[in-house]
Design a protein around this motif. Structure first.
Motif, short mmCIF file in Angstrom:
data_model
loop_
_atom_site.label_atom_id
_atom_site.label_comp_id
_atom_site.label_asym_id
_atom_site.label_seq_id
_atom_site.Cartn_x
_atom_site.Cartn_y
_atom_site.Cartn_z
N UNK A 98 47.24 119.49 4.97
CA UNK A 98 45.96 119.22 3.86
C UNK A 98 45.99 117.85 3.79
N UNK A 99 44.72 117.41 4.13
CA UNK A 99 44.45 115.91 3.93
C UNK A 99 43.21 115.65 3.09
N UNK A 100 43.40 114.77 2.12
CA UNK A 100 42.55 114.48 1.10
C UNK A 100 41.32 113.90 1.80
N UNK A 101 39.84 113.91 1.14
CA UNK A 101 38.67 113.34 1.86
C UNK A 101 39.01 111.86 2.42
N UNK A 102 39.66 111.02 1.58
CA UNK A 102 39.89 109.53 1.91
C UNK A 102 40.70 109.40 3.01
N UNK A 103 41.77 110.31 3.04
CA UNK A 103 42.64 110.36 4.28
C UNK A 103 42.05 110.83 5.60
N UNK A 104 41.16 111.86 5.53
CA UNK A 104 40.44 112.39 6.59
C UNK A 104 39.60 111.36 7.51
N UNK A 105 39.24 110.18 6.76
CA UNK A 105 37.97 109.73 7.15
C UNK A 105 38.24 109.07 8.45
N UNK A 106 39.52 108.73 8.67
CA UNK A 106 39.71 108.18 10.16
C UNK A 106 39.42 109.02 11.08
N UNK A 107 40.00 110.02 11.14
CA UNK A 107 39.55 111.03 12.23
C UNK A 107 38.13 111.45 12.20
N UNK A 108 37.57 111.42 11.21
CA UNK A 108 36.08 111.86 10.98
C UNK A 108 35.32 110.68 11.69
N UNK A 109 36.06 109.42 11.53
CA UNK A 109 35.20 108.23 12.37
C UNK A 109 35.33 108.39 13.82
N UNK A 110 36.63 108.71 14.31
CA UNK A 110 36.68 108.96 15.69
C UNK A 110 35.86 110.11 16.37
N UNK A 111 35.61 111.16 15.38
CA UNK A 111 34.78 112.18 16.03
C UNK A 111 33.29 111.90 15.73
N UNK A 112 33.02 111.09 15.03
CA UNK A 112 31.50 110.71 14.86
C UNK A 112 30.63 110.25 16.24
#
Length: 186
Positions: free
Chosen positions: A137-151
């Protein structure tokens, strides 16, 4: 303010994967803390600490910041060459709604290679991916790095085509499940 504890994130990543070429870190802004003698503006402390440690070990390492589109003061500041403060922020990544501080600005300006902004939809998608696949379970603020890589912005940018060994900082597990489930259904 810089925190040597946060800087150990770089040390641990580079110890485990010596040839890592890129680190992606969530970025937030201003955090005011009453010290014994003064109030310090320390926004961007995590990425500043990670950057200083990583660039000391490997000056050619690429450091990218991940920031929500609805709170993109750092991206705007980097473009403007000075601190830009937004009139308001709007993002699910509540830990990244704060504004940039003046103590960490020189590190962000001079040593962080670029800022990747990510919309809330991608952040929620990655939170779900982390939970379903990684069982974390990762909070939104913590998930953003992986979201950036997958963007798409990262994947299709020729500047980052040589980023092959990427370390992503996932942080925080403070998730309001009611808000999370509601965002999944949108």
């Amino acid at each position: 303010m810089f925190n040597s504890g946060q800087g150990t994130i770089s040390l641990e990543l580079l110890e485990k994967v010596r040839d890592i070429d890129t680190i992606i870190v969530p970025i937030s802004g201003l955090y005011n803390r009453k010290d014994f003698f003064e109030t310090l503006s320390t926004g961007g402390g995590l990425i500043s600490s990670v950057t200083l440690a990583a660039k000391t070990i490997n000056p050619s390492i690429c450091i990218l910041a991940a920031e929500p589109k609805g709170a993109d003061d750092v991206a705007r500041s980097k473009v403007a060459g000075k601190i830009v403060t937004l009139p308001e922020t709007n993002t699910i990544a509540d830990g990244l709604r704060a504004f940039l501080g003046d103590l960490t600005w020189p590190v962000l300006r001079d040593l962080v290679d670029d800022i990747i902004t990510v919309d809330d939809e991608k952040i929620v998608e990655v939170m779900r991916l982390c939970y379903e696949i990684l069982k974390v379970a990762v909070e939104p603020s913590g998930a953003i790095g992986l979201a950036a890589v997958l963007s798409d912005r990262f994947q299709q940018n020729p500047d980052w085509k040589n980023c092959n060994k990427i370390g992503v900082v996932l942080s925080g597990g403070n998730v309001d499940l009611g808000v999370l489930w509601e965002s999944f259904s949108k």
